[in-house]
Motif scaffolding. Structure first.
Motif: not given
Length: 117
Positions: A72-91, A61-63
């Motif tokens: 969605g969740l995939g967009t949240a992962v990509v934006s968390a990686v770009n923002a270096h937001d570790l807790p959101v990325m881990q969740a 779903v990320v791609v």
């Protein structure tokens, strides 16, 4: 396509087995042989592969969300990686990994249930 070929090959193996030949010699109807003897054994062999395909599809779903700009969740992962937001990325990764694990677990449980009949 892969899953369809796997089910077809499993079904052909089940139809060539000795228990199907015995059922034919006993005079059971074709419908009963297909649904009672061949189909459960053919499905049991392909359920783990089906669970793996479903798990990979869900975690892909990320791609899809990134390419088509769906929120969605995939967009949240990509934006968390770009923002270096570790807790959101881990969740988000934890949710995707748990989903992957549950699909594989369900496939193994269903495969075990069909083998014990």
């Amino acid at each position: 396509m892969y899953l369809g070929r796997l089910v077809r090959a499993s079904f052909i193996d089940a139809m060539d087995s000795e228990y199907v030949q015995t059922a034919l010699l006993k005079g059971l109807s074709d419908r009963r042989i297909l649904f009672r003897h061949a189909l459960p054994n053919a499905i049991a062999a392909s359920l783990p592969a089906a669970g793996l395909v479903a798990a990979i599809t869900i975690t892909g779903v990320v791609v899809v969300e990134e390419v088509y700009s769906y929120p969605g969740l995939g967009t949240a992962v990509v934006s968390a990686v770009n923002a270096h937001d570790l807790p959101v990325m881990q969740a988000c990764i934890l949710v995707l990994a748990t989903t992957y694990y549950l699909f594989n677990l369900l496939a193994d449980v269903f495969a075990a249930m069909t083998r014990t009949r």
